[in-house]
Motif scaffolding. Structure first.
Motif, mmCIF file in Angstrom:
data_model
loop_
_atom_site.group_PDB
_atom_site.id
_atom_site.type_symbol
_atom_site.label_atom_id
_atom_site.label_comp_id
_atom_site.label_asym_id
_atom_site.label_seq_id
_atom_site.Cartn_x
_atom_site.Cartn_y
_atom_site.Cartn_z
ATOM 1 N N GLN A 1 -79.816 23.575 56.646
ATOM 2 C CA GLN A 1 -78.588 23.515 55.860
ATOM 3 C C GLN A 1 -78.912 23.233 54.393
ATOM 4 O OE1 GLN A 1 -75.344 24.156 57.017
ATOM 5 N NE2 GLN A 1 -76.625 24.899 58.701
ATOM 6 N N PRO A 2 -78.152 23.824 53.454
ATOM 7 C CA PRO A 2 -78.416 23.585 52.029
ATOM 8 C C PRO A 2 -78.098 22.154 51.631
ATOM 9 C CG PRO A 2 -76.387 24.841 52.323
ATOM 10 C CD PRO A 2 -77.035 24.767 53.669
ATOM 11 N N LEU A 3 -78.823 21.647 50.661
ATOM 12 C CA LEU A 3 -78.604 20.300 50.135
ATOM 13 C C LEU A 3 -77.891 20.430 48.792
ATOM 14 C CD1 LEU A 3 -82.012 18.616 51.035
ATOM 15 C CD2 LEU A 3 -79.848 18.521 52.283
ATOM 16 N N SER A 4 -76.611 20.094 48.807
ATOM 17 C CA SER A 4 -75.780 20.247 47.612
ATOM 18 C C SER A 4 -76.167 19.237 46.540
ATOM 19 C CB SER A 4 -74.304 20.062 47.969
ATOM 20 O OG SER A 4 -73.915 20.971 48.973
ATOM 21 N N PHE A 5 -76.297 19.703 45.317
ATOM 22 C CA PHE A 5 -76.545 18.860 44.154
ATOM 23 C C PHE A 5 -77.832 18.045 44.296
ATOM 24 C CE2 PHE A 5 -71.905 19.281 44.773
ATOM 25 C CZ PHE A 5 -71.667 20.184 43.746
ATOM 26 N N ALA A 6 -78.864 18.680 44.850
ATOM 27 C CA ALA A 6 -80.200 18.081 44.859
ATOM 28 C C ALA A 6 -80.752 18.096 43.429
ATOM 29 C CB ALA A 6 -81.126 18.849 45.794
ATOM 30 N N GLN B 1 -83.599 27.705 46.516
ATOM 31 C CA GLN B 1 -82.586 27.017 47.314
ATOM 32 C C GLN B 1 -83.236 25.844 48.032
ATOM 33 O OE1 GLN B 1 -80.696 29.079 50.642
ATOM 34 N NE2 GLN B 1 -78.764 28.043 50.204
ATOM 35 N N VAL B 2 -82.645 24.660 47.886
ATOM 36 C CA VAL B 2 -83.148 23.448 48.518
ATOM 37 C C VAL B 2 -82.397 23.256 49.835
ATOM 38 C CG1 VAL B 2 -83.561 20.985 48.265
ATOM 39 C CG2 VAL B 2 -83.644 22.475 46.255
ATOM 40 N N ILE B 3 -83.142 23.094 50.938
ATOM 41 C CA ILE B 3 -82.527 23.000 52.265
ATOM 42 C C ILE B 3 -83.120 21.838 53.054
ATOM 43 C CG2 ILE B 3 -82.059 25.486 52.357
ATOM 44 C CD1 ILE B 3 -84.497 25.741 54.234
ATOM 45 N N GLY C 1 -84.553 19.618 33.544
ATOM 46 C CA GLY C 1 -84.021 19.230 34.834
ATOM 47 C C GLY C 1 -82.635 19.794 35.057
ATOM 48 N N THR C 2 -82.249 19.851 36.326
ATOM 49 C CA THR C 2 -80.921 20.346 36.674
ATOM 50 C C THR C 2 -80.582 19.845 38.075
ATOM 51 O OG1 THR C 2 -79.513 22.317 36.777
ATOM 52 C CG2 THR C 2 -81.710 22.508 37.719
ATOM 53 N N TYR C 3 -79.395 20.197 38.553
ATOM 54 C CA TYR C 3 -78.999 19.942 39.932
ATOM 55 C C TYR C 3 -78.719 21.276 40.616
ATOM 56 C CZ TYR C 3 -78.278 15.031 38.665
ATOM 57 O OH TYR C 3 -78.455 13.741 38.246
ATOM 58 N N THR C 4 -78.948 21.334 41.922
ATOM 59 C CA THR C 4 -78.536 22.521 42.653
ATOM 60 C C THR C 4 -77.016 22.556 42.734
ATOM 61 O OG1 THR C 4 -78.626 21.399 44.806
ATOM 62 C CG2 THR C 4 -80.640 22.473 44.032
ATOM 63 N N ASP C 5 -76.471 23.722 43.079
ATOM 64 C CA ASP C 5 -75.021 23.835 43.191
ATOM 65 C C ASP C 5 -74.560 23.402 44.579
ATOM 66 O OD1 ASP C 5 -75.637 25.940 44.884
ATOM 67 O OD2 ASP C 5 -75.061 27.506 43.469
ATOM 68 N N SER C 6 -73.322 23.718 44.930
ATOM 69 C CA SER C 6 -72.750 23.246 46.196
ATOM 70 C C SER C 6 -73.420 23.855 47.416
ATOM 71 C CB SER C 6 -71.251 23.547 46.224
ATOM 72 O OG SER C 6 -71.022 24.939 46.094
ATOM 73 N N VAL C 7 -74.180 24.939 47.252
ATOM 74 C CA VAL C 7 -74.916 25.531 48.375
ATOM 75 C C VAL C 7 -76.424 25.410 48.173
ATOM 76 C CG1 VAL C 7 -73.096 27.100 49.114
ATOM 77 C CG2 VAL C 7 -74.667 27.831 47.327
ATOM 78 N N GLY C 8 -76.844 24.420 47.396
ATOM 79 C CA GLY C 8 -78.262 24.093 47.262
ATOM 80 C C GLY C 8 -79.080 25.004 46.375
ATOM 81 N N ARG C 9 -78.420 25.845 45.576
ATOM 82 C CA ARG C 9 -79.158 26.806 44.756
ATOM 83 C C ARG C 9 -79.292 26.338 43.316
ATOM 84 N NH1 ARG C 9 -75.929 31.917 47.327
ATOM 85 N NH2 ARG C 9 -77.162 32.080 49.250
ATOM 86 N N ILE D 1 -86.891 25.720 49.365
ATOM 87 C CA ILE D 1 -87.583 24.437 49.239
ATOM 88 C C ILE D 1 -87.067 23.525 50.348
ATOM 89 C CG2 ILE D 1 -88.205 22.561 47.689
ATOM 90 C CD1 ILE D 1 -88.955 25.283 46.587
ATOM 91 N N PRO D 2 -87.793 23.394 51.470
ATOM 92 C CA PRO D 2 -87.340 22.509 52.555
ATOM 93 C C PRO D 2 -87.745 21.056 52.285
ATOM 94 C CG PRO D 2 -89.309 23.706 53.224
ATOM 95 C CD PRO D 2 -88.996 24.163 51.833
ATOM 96 N N LEU D 3 -86.798 20.140 52.431
ATOM 97 C CA LEU D 3 -87.078 18.715 52.293
ATOM 98 C C LEU D 3 -86.867 18.039 53.645
ATOM 99 C CD1 LEU D 3 -85.354 17.789 48.891
ATOM 100 C CD2 LEU D 3 -87.692 18.576 49.304
#
Length: 303
Positions: free
Chosen positions: A39-44, A31-33, A54-62, A95-97
């Protein structure tokens, strides 16, 4: 004979255990936060260029990391945040950014006493075509090279683009991200990104649209930029099915996302595409012509 059969049973059992273990580690959730707010980062964006994945995270950063990426350098990125590259080795992790400090570039034209509004980019080329995003592709960016003809730093005021309903079912409320990169003049590829926060474009209706960019405080570099539209499947509510008639007479139904982007094809048109996990690709060429989104930037240039 008994020993041989027993050995076969043991080998079969070991194979089953290996397969079971592989399945257990085949999907690694992350999960990217935001490092400060949590807070989660949607579509990171999640990319392993070494594995072309490669991919994108979902609406809650997963996102789910496949087994073949374990131990390889994987990059997590989000507009306005410092990217992080690491090797995925744990079963689960956050994964904190860290958010970047916002840059206000108005100082570059602060000494001007008079300005002119100019347009740079592409509109209404004769050889028009449309770009349709297939949901199965997992997302992509399609960009246009926009040169700075005057060579002067200019404040970017707005962007214009074409949202079209090429096929029945297209949804003008689907979000698409706008990203702008400095132009690397040596390779004609994207350099440093100048968008310092997430810019979501939602046309709301079809046609030639304008989007105000004043509050983002971006300056058109002297060499120019690449203006890219990042298309991400933000959910099934924005997708539609369309049935094609194939060249052999059969019909095939595919899923597409959102709305179609108006493009241009012709000499002097330079565009690039990028899929998650892949490097930027030069445009397809047809008789020496390039293809790219039709895009116009309105800029405030110092006289």
């Amino acid at each position: 004979m008994y020993f041989s059969r027993r050995m076969k049973q043991l080998v079969f059992l070991m194979i089953c255990m290996v397969l079971f273990t592989t399945r257990m580690v085949a999907q690694i959730p992350v999960q990217v936060i935001d490092s400060a707010t949590k807070q989660p980062l949607s579509f990171a964006t999640v990319e392993c260029l070494e594995d072309s994945w490669g991919t994108y995270t979902d609406s809650v950063g997963r996102a789910t990391i496949p087994a073949q990426v374990l131990g390889k350098r994987t990059t997590f990125s989000y507009v306005g945040y410092t990217s992080k590259t690491l090797e995925i080795e744990k079963n689960t992790m956050e994964i904190p950014l860290q958010a970047n400090a916002k840059k206000l570039d108005d100082v570059l034209i602060a000494g001007c006493t008079s300005y002119s509004i100019k347009e740079v980019g592409i509109r209404d080329k004769k050889s028009n075509f449309f770009f349709v995003y297939g949901s199965a592709s997992g997302g992509l960016m399609w960009g246009t090279v926009v040169k700075n003809s005057s060579g002067k730093p200019s404040k970017i005021e707005s962007v214009e683009y074409g949202a079209t309903k090429l096929w029945k079912g297209a949804n003008p409320n689907a979000p698409v991200r706008l990203r702008i990169f400095e132009l690397d003049t040596l390779r004609r590829f994207p350099g440093e990104e100048i968008t310092n926060e997430l810019i979501e474009i939602i046309p709301g209706s079809f046609g030639w649209k304008s989007f105000d960019l004043k509050k983002y405080h971006m300056v058109l570099p002297t060499q120019g930029v690449i203006v890219a539209f990042e298309m991400i499947d933000a959910g099934p509510q924005f997708s539609f099915l369309y049935t094609h008639k194939m060249t052999d007479g059969t019909r095939q139904t595919k899923e597409y996302y959102g709305w179609q982007l108006l493009g241009a094809q012709g000499k002097g048109v330079v565009g690039l595409t990028k899929f998650p996990g892949k490097e930027w690709l030069a445009p397809k060429r047809f008789d020496g012509n390039g293809n790219a989104p039709q895009v116009l930037l309105q800029v405030k240039e110092c006289d």
